[in-house]
Structure formats: structure tokens, C-alpha cells
Motif scaffolding. Structure first.
Motif, PDB file in Angstrom:
ATOM      1  N   LYS A  24       0.815  -1.210   0.000  1.00 40.25           N
ATOM      2  CA  LYS A  24       0.000   0.000   0.000  1.00 40.25           C
ATOM      3  C   LYS A  24       0.850   1.262   0.000  1.00 40.25           C
ATOM      4  CE  LYS A  24      -2.584  -1.111   3.681  1.00 40.25           C
ATOM      5  NZ  LYS A  24      -3.598  -0.921   4.723  1.00 40.25           N
ATOM      6  N   CYS A  25       0.288   2.298  -0.595  1.00 40.84           N
ATOM      7  CA  CYS A  25       0.810   3.655  -0.480  1.00 40.84           C
ATOM      8  C   CYS A  25      -0.328   4.489   0.083  1.00 40.84           C
ATOM      9  CB  CYS A  25       1.236   4.194  -1.835  1.00 40.84           C
ATOM     10  SG  CYS A  25       1.707   5.943  -1.770  1.00 40.84           S
ATOM     11  N   LEU A  26      -0.132   5.059   1.260  1.00 46.61           N
ATOM     12  CA  LEU A  26      -1.145   5.912   1.873  1.00 46.61           C
ATOM     13  C   LEU A  26      -0.780   7.373   1.637  1.00 46.61           C
ATOM     14  CD1 LEU A  26      -1.794   4.123   5.278  1.00 46.61           C
ATOM     15  CD2 LEU A  26      -2.961   3.812   3.103  1.00 46.61           C
ATOM     16  N   VAL A  27      -1.779   8.171   1.292  1.00 50.35           N
ATOM     17  CA  VAL A  27      -1.564   9.589   1.002  1.00 50.35           C
ATOM     18  C   VAL A  27      -2.521  10.401   1.875  1.00 50.35           C
ATOM     19  CG1 VAL A  27      -1.631  11.374  -0.771  1.00 50.35           C
ATOM     20  CG2 VAL A  27      -0.928   9.058  -1.378  1.00 50.35           C
ATOM     21  N   HIS A  28      -1.981  11.414   2.528  1.00 47.23           N
ATOM     22  CA  HIS A  28      -2.782  12.307   3.367  1.00 47.23           C
ATOM     23  C   HIS A  28      -2.508  13.740   2.927  1.00 47.23           C
ATOM     24  CE1 HIS A  28      -4.805  13.958   6.837  1.00 47.23           C
ATOM     25  NE2 HIS A  28      -3.726  14.659   7.133  1.00 47.23           N
ATOM     26  N   CYS A  29      -3.569  14.519   2.772  1.00 52.03           N
ATOM     27  CA  CYS A  29      -3.440  15.915   2.341  1.00 52.03           C
ATOM     28  C   CYS A  29      -3.961  16.841   3.429  1.00 52.03           C
ATOM     29  CB  CYS A  29      -4.235  16.149   1.057  1.00 52.03           C
ATOM     30  SG  CYS A  29      -3.705  15.132  -0.319  1.00 52.03           S
ATOM     31  N   ASP A  30      -3.200  17.889   3.724  1.00 48.21           N
ATOM     32  CA  ASP A  30      -3.600  18.935   4.667  1.00 48.21           C
ATOM     33  C   ASP A  30      -3.458  20.273   3.970  1.00 48.21           C
ATOM     34  OD1 ASP A  30      -4.329  17.767   7.151  1.00 48.21           O
ATOM     35  OD2 ASP A  30      -2.217  17.359   7.583  1.00 48.21           O
ATOM     36  N   LYS A  31      -4.452  21.127   4.125  1.00 46.77           N
ATOM     37  CA  LYS A  31      -4.395  22.463   3.543  1.00 46.77           C
ATOM     38  C   LYS A  31      -4.124  23.469   4.650  1.00 46.77           C
ATOM     39  CE  LYS A  31      -6.859  25.729   0.708  1.00 46.77           C
ATOM     40  NZ  LYS A  31      -8.118  26.146   0.137  1.00 46.77           N
ATOM     41  N   PHE A  32      -3.112  24.281   4.445  1.00 50.22           N
ATOM     42  CA  PHE A  32      -2.750  25.352   5.380  1.00 50.22           C
ATOM     43  C   PHE A  32      -2.762  26.662   4.603  1.00 50.22           C
ATOM     44  CE2 PHE A  32      -0.643  21.527   6.977  1.00 50.22           C
ATOM     45  CZ  PHE A  32      -1.118  21.498   8.276  1.00 50.22           C
ATOM     46  N   GLY A  33      -3.839  27.421   4.757  1.00 51.11           N
ATOM     47  CA  GLY A  33      -3.965  28.659   3.985  1.00 51.11           C
ATOM     48  C   GLY A  33      -4.051  28.335   2.507  1.00 51.11           C
ATOM     49  N   ASN A  34      -3.132  28.886   1.725  1.00 51.24           N
ATOM     50  CA  ASN A  34      -3.118  28.605   0.289  1.00 51.24           C
ATOM     51  C   ASN A  34      -2.065  27.560  -0.079  1.00 51.24           C
ATOM     52  OD1 ASN A  34      -0.827  30.114   0.690  1.00 51.24           O
ATOM     53  ND2 ASN A  34      -1.172  31.496  -1.028  1.00 51.24           N
ATOM     54  N   LYS A  35      -1.596  26.803   0.915  1.00 51.17           N
ATOM     55  CA  LYS A  35      -0.581  25.765   0.674  1.00 51.17           C
ATOM     56  C   LYS A  35      -1.149  24.383   0.972  1.00 51.17           C
ATOM     57  CE  LYS A  35       3.176  28.851   1.616  1.00 51.17           C
ATOM     58  NZ  LYS A  35       4.369  29.126   2.337  1.00 51.17           N
ATOM     59  N   LEU A  36      -0.680  23.398   0.230  1.00 47.67           N
ATOM     60  CA  LEU A  36      -1.121  22.022   0.405  1.00 47.67           C
ATOM     61  C   LEU A  36       0.078  21.173   0.821  1.00 47.67           C
ATOM     62  CD1 LEU A  36      -3.418  19.927   0.050  1.00 47.67           C
ATOM     63  CD2 LEU A  36      -2.587  19.603  -2.291  1.00 47.67           C
ATOM     64  N   LEU A  37      -0.070  20.452   1.930  1.00 49.22           N
ATOM     65  CA  LEU A  37       0.958  19.531   2.399  1.00 49.22           C
ATOM     66  C   LEU A  37       0.487  18.117   2.071  1.00 49.22           C
ATOM     67  CD1 LEU A  37       3.537  18.782   3.995  1.00 49.22           C
ATOM     68  CD2 LEU A  37       2.102  18.762   6.043  1.00 49.22           C
ATOM     69  N   VAL A  38       1.241  17.431   1.211  1.00 50.41           N
ATOM     70  CA  VAL A  38       0.906  16.060   0.822  1.00 50.41           C
ATOM     71  C   VAL A  38       1.936  15.136   1.462  1.00 50.41           C
ATOM     72  CG1 VAL A  38       0.588  14.456  -1.087  1.00 50.41           C
ATOM     73  CG2 VAL A  38      -0.049  16.850  -1.360  1.00 50.41           C
ATOM     74  N   THR A  39       1.445  14.186   2.269  1.00 54.17           N
ATOM     75  CA  THR A  39       2.313  13.220   2.941  1.00 54.17           C
ATOM     76  C   THR A  39       1.959  11.832   2.425  1.00 54.17           C
ATOM     77  OG1 THR A  39       2.194  14.599   4.915  1.00 54.17           O
ATOM     78  CG2 THR A  39       3.085  12.394   5.194  1.00 54.17           C
ATOM     79  N   SER A  40       2.983  11.062   2.067  1.00 58.16           N
ATOM     80  CA  SER A  40       2.727   9.688   1.625  1.00 58.16           C
ATOM     81  C   SER A  40       3.640   8.747   2.394  1.00 58.16           C
ATOM     82  CB  SER A  40       2.965   9.539   0.125  1.00 58.16           C
ATOM     83  OG  SER A  40       4.313   9.746  -0.194  1.00 58.16           O
ATOM     84  N   CYS A  41       3.207   7.493   2.482  1.00 63.17           N
ATOM     85  CA  CYS A  41       3.948   6.517   3.266  1.00 63.17           C
ATOM     86  C   CYS A  41       3.879   5.158   2.574  1.00 63.17           C
ATOM     87  CB  CYS A  41       3.317   6.444   4.659  1.00 63.17           C
ATOM     88  SG  CYS A  41       4.236   5.470   5.843  1.00 63.17           S
ATOM     89  N   ILE A  42       5.047   4.522   2.410  1.00 65.15           N
ATOM     90  CA  ILE A  42       5.124   3.172   1.841  1.00 65.15           C
ATOM     91  C   ILE A  42       6.098   2.340   2.661  1.00 65.15           C
ATOM     92  CG2 ILE A  42       4.653   3.941  -0.525  1.00 65.15           C
ATOM     93  CD1 ILE A  42       7.681   3.488  -1.094  1.00 65.15           C
ATOM     94  N   ASP A  43       6.012   1.032   2.527  1.00 64.19           N
ATOM     95  CA  ASP A  43       7.032   0.131   3.056  1.00 64.19           C
ATOM     96  C   ASP A  43       8.055  -0.004   1.941  1.00 64.19           C
ATOM     97  OD1 ASP A  43       8.637  -2.067   3.674  1.00 64.19           O
ATOM     98  OD2 ASP A  43       7.021  -3.169   4.637  1.00 64.19           O
ATOM     99  N   ASN A  44       9.230   0.572   2.108  1.00 61.40           N
ATOM    100  CA  ASN A  44      10.198   0.614   1.012  1.00 61.40           C
ATOM    101  C   ASN A  44      10.703  -0.754   0.589  1.00 61.40           C
ATOM    102  OD1 ASN A  44      11.742   0.354   3.389  1.00 61.40           O
ATOM    103  ND2 ASN A  44      13.526   1.232   2.369  1.00 61.40           N
ATOM    104  N   LEU A  45      10.591  -1.773   1.425  1.00 60.45           N
ATOM    105  CA  LEU A  45      11.038  -3.101   1.024  1.00 60.45           C
ATOM    106  C   LEU A  45      10.006  -3.786   0.140  1.00 60.45           C
ATOM    107  CD1 LEU A  45      12.630  -4.352   4.341  1.00 60.45           C
ATOM    108  CD2 LEU A  45      13.777  -3.409   2.334  1.00 60.45           C
ATOM    109  N   LEU A  46       8.752  -3.633   0.479  1.00 58.84           N
ATOM    110  CA  LEU A  46       7.734  -4.317  -0.312  1.00 58.84           C
ATOM    111  C   LEU A  46       7.249  -3.446  -1.461  1.00 58.84           C
ATOM    112  CD1 LEU A  46       6.345  -6.995  -0.456  1.00 58.84           C
ATOM    113  CD2 LEU A  46       4.487  -6.066   0.878  1.00 58.84           C
ATOM    114  N   LYS A  47       6.709  -2.294  -1.184  1.00 62.20           N
ATOM    115  CA  LYS A  47       6.207  -1.425  -2.253  1.00 62.20           C
ATOM    116  C   LYS A  47       7.361  -0.829  -3.045  1.00 62.20           C
ATOM    117  CE  LYS A  47       3.253   0.987  -4.631  1.00 62.20           C
ATOM    118  NZ  LYS A  47       2.510   0.323  -5.665  1.00 62.20           N
TER     119      LYS A  47
END
Length: 81
Positions: A29-52
Motif C-alpha cells: 500500500k501507499c497511503l496519502v494524506h493531504c492537509d491544507k494550510f492557507g493557500n498551501k497544500l501539504l501532501v504526505t505519503s507513506c510506503i514500506d520501502n522493502l515491499l512497495k
């Protein structure tokens, strides 16, 4: 926009809460989370680097090349963990 783009994807999931590494360990899996701060977007993603990152991506690509379901063989868990 992200939710619509990844709606049909087998392994990429948009989540509403902060991501924890435990959610992706030993998965493709690759999980993606987005947070908006004012006019900026913070995109965070997470993977298991050995498997994915390496093995899982190679198996997924092979499945696509041979016309198999891209999820074939990727739902298995390693016996050592």
C-alpha cells in the motif's frame, strides 16, 4: 482531486487522518494524506520501502505485463514477520 484520481487504484489510498508507518508495514500500500494550510497544500505519503519500493513494484509490473490482476501475489505476508 486526489481522491478522484486514485479512486480505482488498487494500492494507493487517500486517508483522512495522519499516517502511521504501522499502517503500511509488510504491505504493497501507499497511503496519502493531504492537509491544507492557507493557500498551501501539504501532501504526505507513506510506503514500506522493502515491499512497495522494490519487490512489490516489480511483481505488480510483472502482473500488468503478463495480463494478470495487478494485485496477484501481493496480498501475502512474509512468514518472518
Amino acid at each position: 482531486m486526489y481522491e478522484e484520481y486514485y479512486a480505482k487504484d488498487s494500492f494507493t489510498h487517500i486517508v483522512g487522518k495522519n499516517i502511521d508507518l504501522k499502517q503500511v508495514v509488510n504491505t504493497n500500500k501507499c497511503l496519502v494524506h493531504c492537509d491544507k494550510f492557507g493557500n498551501k497544500l501539504l501532501v504526505t505519503s507513506c510506503i514500506d520501502n522493502l515491499l512497495k519500493g522494490a519487490v512489490g513494484q516489480a511483481v505488480q509490473n510483472m502482473n500488468i505485463m503478463f495480463g494478470l490482476d495487478e494485485r496477484c501475489g501481493l496480498a501475502l505476508k512474509a512468514s518472518a514477520f
